[in-house]
Design a protein around this motif. Structure first.
Motif, PDB file in Angstrom:
ATOM      1  N   LEU A   1      24.154   1.356  20.286  1.00 49.09           N
ATOM      2  CA  LEU A   1      24.522   1.015  18.910  1.00 49.09           C
ATOM      3  C   LEU A   1      25.989   0.642  18.812  1.00 49.09           C
ATOM      4  O   LEU A   1      26.348  -0.277  18.071  1.00 49.09           O
ATOM      5  CB  LEU A   1      24.219   2.204  17.988  1.00 49.09           C
ATOM      6  N   LEU A   2      26.843   1.324  19.556  1.00 44.47           N
ATOM      7  CA  LEU A   2      28.293   1.098  19.480  1.00 44.47           C
ATOM      8  C   LEU A   2      28.794   0.130  20.543  1.00 44.47           C
ATOM      9  O   LEU A   2      29.972   0.147  20.896  1.00 44.47           O
ATOM     10  CB  LEU A   2      29.030   2.438  19.612  1.00 44.47           C
ATOM     11  N   THR A   3      27.909  -0.707  21.045  1.00 45.33           N
ATOM     12  CA  THR A   3      28.283  -1.698  22.053  1.00 45.33           C
ATOM     13  C   THR A   3      28.291  -3.098  21.435  1.00 45.33           C
ATOM     14  O   THR A   3      27.342  -3.485  20.779  1.00 45.33           O
ATOM     15  CB  THR A   3      27.300  -1.668  23.242  1.00 45.33           C
ATOM     16  N   GLY A   4      29.366  -3.827  21.671  1.00 45.14           N
ATOM     17  CA  GLY A   4      29.485  -5.184  21.142  1.00 45.14           C
ATOM     18  C   GLY A   4      30.884  -5.461  20.662  1.00 45.14           C
ATOM     19  O   GLY A   4      31.748  -4.577  20.645  1.00 45.14           O
ATOM     20  N   GLU A   5      31.124  -6.691  20.258  1.00 44.72           N
ATOM     21  CA  GLU A   5      32.442  -7.116  19.814  1.00 44.72           C
ATOM     22  C   GLU A   5      32.657  -6.775  18.340  1.00 44.72           C
ATOM     23  O   GLU A   5      31.736  -6.878  17.531  1.00 44.72           O
ATOM     24  CB  GLU A   5      32.612  -8.626  20.024  1.00 44.72           C
ATOM     25  N   LEU A   6      33.877  -6.390  18.025  1.00 42.79           N
ATOM     26  CA  LEU A   6      34.244  -6.195  16.630  1.00 42.79           C
ATOM     27  C   LEU A   6      34.157  -7.519  15.883  1.00 42.79           C
ATOM     28  O   LEU A   6      34.496  -8.577  16.432  1.00 42.79           O
ATOM     29  CB  LEU A   6      35.667  -5.631  16.536  1.00 42.79           C
ATOM     30  N   ASP A   7      33.688  -7.464  14.646  1.00 43.54           N
ATOM     31  CA  ASP A   7      33.509  -8.627  13.775  1.00 43.54           C
ATOM     32  C   ASP A   7      32.356  -9.532  14.210  1.00 43.54           C
ATOM     33  O   ASP A   7      32.150 -10.596  13.646  1.00 43.54           O
ATOM     34  CB  ASP A   7      34.791  -9.467  13.653  1.00 43.54           C
ATOM     35  N   GLN A   8      31.621  -9.104  15.228  1.00 44.97           N
ATOM     36  CA  GLN A   8      30.411  -9.811  15.616  1.00 44.97           C
ATOM     37  C   GLN A   8      29.192  -8.874  15.510  1.00 44.97           C
ATOM     38  O   GLN A   8      28.224  -9.190  14.841  1.00 44.97           O
ATOM     39  CB  GLN A   8      30.531 -10.364  17.039  1.00 44.97           C
ATOM     40  N   LYS A   9      29.280  -7.724  16.189  1.00 44.81           N
ATOM     41  CA  LYS A   9      28.207  -6.732  16.089  1.00 44.81           C
ATOM     42  C   LYS A   9      28.661  -5.465  15.372  1.00 44.81           C
ATOM     43  O   LYS A   9      27.827  -4.684  14.917  1.00 44.81           O
ATOM     44  CB  LYS A   9      27.670  -6.378  17.479  1.00 44.81           C
ATOM     45  N   MET A  10      29.952  -5.249  15.305  1.00 43.37           N
ATOM     46  CA  MET A  10      30.498  -4.071  14.632  1.00 43.37           C
ATOM     47  C   MET A  10      31.577  -4.485  13.654  1.00 43.37           C
ATOM     48  O   MET A  10      32.421  -5.334  13.973  1.00 43.37           O
ATOM     49  CB  MET A  10      31.038  -3.082  15.665  1.00 43.37           C
ATOM     50  N   PHE A  11      31.549  -3.865  12.478  1.00 43.85           N
ATOM     51  CA  PHE A  11      32.441  -4.263  11.407  1.00 43.85           C
ATOM     52  C   PHE A  11      33.058  -3.031  10.762  1.00 43.85           C
ATOM     53  O   PHE A  11      32.352  -2.142  10.303  1.00 43.85           O
ATOM     54  CB  PHE A  11      31.681  -5.073  10.353  1.00 43.85           C
TER      55      PHE A  11
ATOM     56  N   GLU B   1      52.358  -7.393  19.090  1.00 43.49           N
ATOM     57  CA  GLU B   1      52.776  -6.044  19.477  1.00 43.49           C
ATOM     58  C   GLU B   1      52.324  -4.988  18.475  1.00 43.49           C
ATOM     59  O   GLU B   1      52.609  -3.802  18.652  1.00 43.49           O
ATOM     60  CB  GLU B   1      54.304  -5.993  19.633  1.00 43.49           C
ATOM     61  N   GLU B   2      51.637  -5.404  17.418  1.00 44.84           N
ATOM     62  CA  GLU B   2      51.171  -4.476  16.402  1.00 44.84           C
ATOM     63  C   GLU B   2      49.839  -3.860  16.809  1.00 44.84           C
ATOM     64  O   GLU B   2      49.095  -4.413  17.626  1.00 44.84           O
ATOM     65  CB  GLU B   2      51.010  -5.198  15.055  1.00 44.84           C
ATOM     66  N   GLU B   3      49.522  -2.695  16.242  1.00 49.95           N
ATOM     67  CA  GLU B   3      48.244  -2.049  16.505  1.00 49.95           C
ATOM     68  C   GLU B   3      47.084  -2.862  15.929  1.00 49.95           C
ATOM     69  O   GLU B   3      46.035  -2.994  16.523  1.00 49.95           O
ATOM     70  CB  GLU B   3      48.233  -0.635  15.920  1.00 49.95           C
ATOM     71  N   GLU B   4      47.307  -3.406  14.726  1.00 48.00           N
ATOM     72  CA  GLU B   4      46.275  -4.211  14.078  1.00 48.00           C
ATOM     73  C   GLU B   4      46.210  -5.593  14.729  1.00 48.00           C
ATOM     74  O   GLU B   4      47.234  -6.152  15.127  1.00 48.00           O
ATOM     75  CB  GLU B   4      46.586  -4.363  12.588  1.00 48.00           C
ATOM     76  N   PRO B   5      45.014  -6.180  14.864  1.00 46.99           N
ATOM     77  CA  PRO B   5      44.894  -7.524  15.436  1.00 46.99           C
ATOM     78  C   PRO B   5      45.602  -8.549  14.562  1.00 46.99           C
ATOM     79  O   PRO B   5      45.614  -8.418  13.333  1.00 46.99           O
ATOM     80  CB  PRO B   5      43.382  -7.770  15.467  1.00 46.99           C
TER      81      PRO B   5
ATOM     82  N   GLU C   1      43.745 -14.484   4.894  1.00 49.66           N
ATOM     83  CA  GLU C   1      44.213 -14.376   6.272  1.00 49.66           C
ATOM     84  C   GLU C   1      43.019 -14.355   7.217  1.00 49.66           C
ATOM     85  O   GLU C   1      42.041 -13.646   6.995  1.00 49.66           O
ATOM     86  CB  GLU C   1      45.045 -13.095   6.462  1.00 49.66           C
ATOM     87  N   ILE C   2      43.110 -15.144   8.284  1.00 47.73           N
ATOM     88  CA  ILE C   2      42.035 -15.282   9.262  1.00 47.73           C
ATOM     89  C   ILE C   2      42.400 -14.515  10.518  1.00 47.73           C
ATOM     90  O   ILE C   2      43.512 -14.648  11.033  1.00 47.73           O
ATOM     91  CB  ILE C   2      41.814 -16.772   9.621  1.00 47.73           C
ATOM     92  N   LYS C   3      41.470 -13.722  11.024  1.00 46.23           N
ATOM     93  CA  LYS C   3      41.726 -13.019  12.274  1.00 46.23           C
ATOM     94  C   LYS C   3      41.811 -14.028  13.415  1.00 46.23           C
ATOM     95  O   LYS C   3      40.885 -14.809  13.628  1.00 46.23           O
ATOM     96  CB  LYS C   3      40.623 -11.998  12.560  1.00 46.23           C
ATOM     97  N   ALA C   4      42.916 -13.985  14.151  1.00 46.86           N
ATOM     98  CA  ALA C   4      43.120 -14.940  15.237  1.00 46.86           C
ATOM     99  C   ALA C   4      42.029 -14.828  16.292  1.00 46.86           C
ATOM    100  O   ALA C   4      41.574 -15.827  16.853  1.00 46.86           O
ATOM    101  CB  ALA C   4      44.497 -14.722  15.867  1.00 46.86           C
ATOM    102  N   SER C   5      41.571 -13.616  16.566  1.00 49.27           N
ATOM    103  CA  SER C   5      40.548 -13.406  17.596  1.00 49.27           C
ATOM    104  C   SER C   5      39.207 -14.022  17.216  1.00 49.27           C
ATOM    105  O   SER C   5      38.373 -14.291  18.086  1.00 49.27           O
ATOM    106  CB  SER C   5      40.364 -11.905  17.857  1.00 49.27           C
TER     107      SER C   5
END
Length: 387
Positions: free
Chosen positions: A63-73, A279-283, A322-326
């Motif tokens: 359940l906790l496997t996958g990319e953030l903003d794709q399978k986990m939000f 260098e920030e913690e947030e993406p 704002e758009i997430k660069a990743s």
């Protein structure tokens, strides 16, 4: 929540891990015909057979496997809701009474059943546990172990799994020495492919974030918006796929529909540089000022701040979006950009896109790829033609 925090949680999800405690597990069986609770059962996780524990752990990890903003939000809770799920979850998190925890989770199940029709019998599993994380990096010369000072993170994890009927089989009976037809009537719970679920609370800088929840979906870029808004009472999310489409529409508004491959490559390189130098913690996120700078340095003509600002307003109705660069660019190290044509689909790594051009040759459009060695097809080296 960032990737390394999620990776740490996944790492703990195994039996006999000394930095994980599992308290109680609750299974609720939903009948598709009546869309009602048919049976529920709560147990202390430690009292389950080890084989069952292993199956559940594998399910939770899946359940906790996958990319953030794709399978986990990671979602924020809505500020106003009639029966806030945040309150139910927080009460369930802090209670030390297993029966009270069970009753709170059953209230969440009732919310899952409202205005929802399940196509198959479904099992909803809740587990109440706690994992630990060191407060500091281990010092090999220090007398104290890193486990002397820990962050304790209690959590509630929920997994929604559908069921399927077992197939009819032909069996051979060794004792009777005959072939037998066997029909299994008990449904199989598909623990290897959870449909959705959540992990509460989310984690930020090693601390539990009670105002956020991690929602998980079984299919990439297909979150269940009804579940997010009506069950979890969380704010609507935008997938990485949707954000990529938003970025593309904004660029088209500013630069037009046609760009040469070199310009596209430079844009991707700029976004990649932003990700790598963050260098920030947030993406890192891209606002209209960032997009204006990237398009300008990439060689797009007649780009102005006002023009990009209007494009943001036109596409997402919010100039400060704002758009997430990743979300915009695939990783340079693992994924490719696809060039779709009627004849074939060509995959090129983002950093090599600058070697691709679309040219007009004898009145026909052609894809021209610059290479520094002979091209080989099925073991045959292509002959070189001079145009």
């Amino acid at each position: 929540m960032i990737k390394k925090e999620l990776a740490h949680i996944r790492k703990q999800l195994k039996l006999d891990h000394d930095m994980l405690e599992m308290f109680n597990i609750l299974n609720v069986y939903i009948m598709k015909e009546s869309n009602e609770i048919y049976h529920y059962e709560r147990q202390a996780f430690a009292l389950l057979d080890r084989e069952k524990q292993e199956l559940y752990m594998a399910n939770f990890k899946k359940l906790l496997t996958g990319e953030l903003d794709q399978k986990m939000f990671e979602l924020k809770f809505q500020e106003e809701a009639e029966t806030p799920s945040q309150v139910l979850l927080h009460q369930g998190l802090v209670t030390g009474n297993p029966e009270e925890w069970q009753d709170l989770m059953l209230l969440l199940v009732e919310k899952m059943l409202a205005d929802t029709k399940y196509e198959r019998d479904t099992v909803i599993t809740f587990v109440h546990g706690q994992y630990f994380k060191p407060t500091k990096i281990r010092n090999e010369e220090a007398e104290k172990s890193e486990k002397d000072e820990m962050f304790a993170n209690p959590f509630i994890l929920c997994s929604v799994n559908s069921t399927e009927q077992q197939r009819k089989t032909l069996m051979f009976d060794y004792v009777e020495r005959e072939f037998k037809y066997n029909v299994f009537v008990d449904p199989i719970i598909k623990l290897n492919s959870p449909e959705q679920g959540f992990f509460y609370p989310s984690v930020t800088d090693n601390y539990s974030d009670m105002n956020r929840i991690l929602y998980c979906t079984g299919k990439a870029n297909e979150p269940n918006l009804h579940f997010i808004e009506q069950v979890l009472n969380a704010e609507k999310t935008v997938t990485a796929q949707e954000e990529r489409a938003i970025f593309e529409e904004i660029v088209k508004e500013v630069a037009g529909d046609q760009l040469d491959a070199s310009t596209i490559a430079h844009v991707y390189e700029e976004i990649h540089r932003v990700i790598e130098t963050n260098e920030e913690e947030e993406p890192p996120k891209l606002d209209y000022k960032d997009v204006e700078r990237m398009l300008t340095v990439s060689g797009v003509e007649n780009v102005t701040m006002e023009k990009v600002e209007r494009a943001f307003q036109t596409v997402v109705d919010d100039k400060n979006y704002e758009i997430k660069a990743s979300s915009v660019i695939p990783k340079f190290t693992s994924k490719s950009i696809k060039i779709d044509t009627k004849i074939a689909t060509i995959s090129v790594s983002p950093q090599d896109l600058k070697y691709v051009r679309q040219v007009n040759y004898q009145g026909k459009r052609c894809i021209l790829i610059e290479v520094d060695e002979d091209a080989v097809i099925e073991g045959f080296t292509l002959s070189t033609e001079t145009l």
